[in-house]
Structure formats: structure tokens, C-alpha cells
Design a protein around this motif. Structure first.
Motif, PDB file in Angstrom:
ATOM      1  N   ASP A   1       1.852  99.306  99.474  1.00 43.91           N
ATOM      2  CA  ASP A   1       1.237  98.598  98.689  1.00 43.91           C
ATOM      3  C   ASP A   1       1.056  98.522  97.172  1.00 43.91           C
ATOM      4  O   ASP A   1       1.165  98.071  96.775  1.00 43.91           O
ATOM      5  N   ASN A   2       1.914  99.750  97.207  1.00 44.36           N
ATOM      6  CA  ASN A   2       1.950  99.964  96.016  1.00 44.36           C
ATOM      7  C   ASN A   2       3.302  99.690  95.095  1.00 44.36           C
ATOM      8  O   ASN A   2       3.536 100.161  93.958  1.00 44.36           O
ATOM      9  N   GLU A   3       3.907  99.814  95.757  1.00 40.71           N
ATOM     10  CA  GLU A   3       5.353  99.570  95.375  1.00 40.71           C
ATOM     11  C   GLU A   3       5.401  98.128  94.962  1.00 40.71           C
ATOM     12  O   GLU A   3       4.522  96.747  95.505  1.00 40.71           O
ATOM     13  N   GLN A   4       6.072  97.391  93.836  1.00 42.32           N
ATOM     14  CA  GLN A   4       6.140  96.849  93.252  1.00 42.32           C
ATOM     15  C   GLN A   4       7.666  96.277  93.154  1.00 42.32           C
ATOM     16  O   GLN A   4       9.085  96.730  93.461  1.00 42.32           O
TER      17      GLN A   4
ATOM     18  N   ARG B   1       7.108  92.127  87.082  1.00 40.64           N
ATOM     19  CA  ARG B   1       6.878  92.747  88.598  1.00 40.64           C
ATOM     20  C   ARG B   1       5.961  92.270  88.756  1.00 40.64           C
ATOM     21  O   ARG B   1       4.301  91.855  88.595  1.00 40.64           O
ATOM     22  N   LYS B   2       6.149  92.341  90.592  1.00 44.58           N
ATOM     23  CA  LYS B   2       4.519  91.440  91.452  1.00 44.58           C
ATOM     24  C   LYS B   2       4.501  93.234  92.176  1.00 44.58           C
ATOM     25  O   LYS B   2       5.764  93.836  92.923  1.00 44.58           O
ATOM     26  N   ASN B   3       3.234  93.535  92.373  1.00 44.48           N
ATOM     27  CA  ASN B   3       3.127  93.920  93.802  1.00 44.48           C
ATOM     28  C   ASN B   3       3.415  93.758  94.833  1.00 44.48           C
ATOM     29  O   ASN B   3       3.237  92.327  94.588  1.00 44.48           O
ATOM     30  N   ALA B   4       2.662  94.528  95.447  1.00 39.55           N
ATOM     31  CA  ALA B   4       2.887  93.312  97.769  1.00 39.55           C
ATOM     32  C   ALA B   4       1.902  91.990  97.536  1.00 39.55           C
ATOM     33  O   ALA B   4       2.048  91.630  98.559  1.00 39.55           O
TER      34      ALA B   4
ATOM     35  N   THR C   1       2.125  92.625  87.207  1.00 36.72           N
ATOM     36  CA  THR C   1       1.745  93.302  86.766  1.00 36.72           C
ATOM     37  C   THR C   1       2.649  94.109  85.677  1.00 36.72           C
ATOM     38  O   THR C   1       2.482  95.208  84.977  1.00 36.72           O
TER      39      THR C   1
END
Ligand code: SF4
Length: 80
Positions: free
Chosen positions: A3-6, A69-72, A77
Motif C-alpha cells: 500500500d505504501n509503495e510508490q 510519484r503516485k501511491n497505490a 505524492t
């Protein structure tokens, strides 16, 4: 993907791209040039290609490559 991976996402602004091809020369695994002479790139790149994606963006004299960057969940972000 956690979930926290970008994911590093790439946008090429074709209105700025002048087809110098420096991005593709610097980062051939990420950028290529289409039949009209504009740079193309995948919407996102795996972690192992992030450094190459950044080098290609930096090489562009017209700042036509935007990294973000975009999160899941797809939320932007920033902090590319
Ligand atoms: S270096 Fe910039 S202007 Fe040249 S092809 Fe790549 S994105 Fe376009």
C-alpha cells in the motif's frame, strides 16, 4: 505492490518536446522516439529503471519530461 509503495510515473509534454532525442540517448531502456519525432515513455517504470528515467529527464533541454510519484491508489505524492 504494498500500500505504501510508490510508482515513478512519466509524462512527456509533447508541446515542449522538440525531438532532440537526448532522453533516448541517455536512457534507451525508458525513452524512445515515435514516428513523428516525439519522445515516448511508459506511464510508469519499475524501480530498477528509475535512475535511468531521471537521467533522461535531466538530459532534456526543454524540460519536456515530468516525473512524479503516485501511491497505490493513484494519488500523486510528488517527490520524484
Ligand atoms: S530530450 Fe526532450 S525534447 Fe528531446 S526528444 Fe526527449 S523529451 Fe523531447
Amino acid at each position: 505492490m504494498a500500500d505504501n509503495e510508490q510508482t515513478l510515473t512519466i509524462t512527456v509534454d509533447r508541446s515542449k518536446c522538440c525531438g532532440y532525442t537526448l532522453c533516448a540517448a541517455e536512457a534507451a531502456d525508458v525513452y524512445s522516439i515515435d514516428d513523428e519525432g516525439y519522445a515516448v515513455a511508459p506511464a510508469s517504470v519499475p524501480a530498477e529503471l528509475e535512475d535511468q528515467a531521471r537521467r533522461g529527464a535531466v538530459a532534456c533541454p526543454d524540460s519536456a519530461i515530468i516525473l512524479s510519484r503516485k501511491n497505490a491508489t493513484g494519488e500523486d505524492t510528488d517527490g520524484a
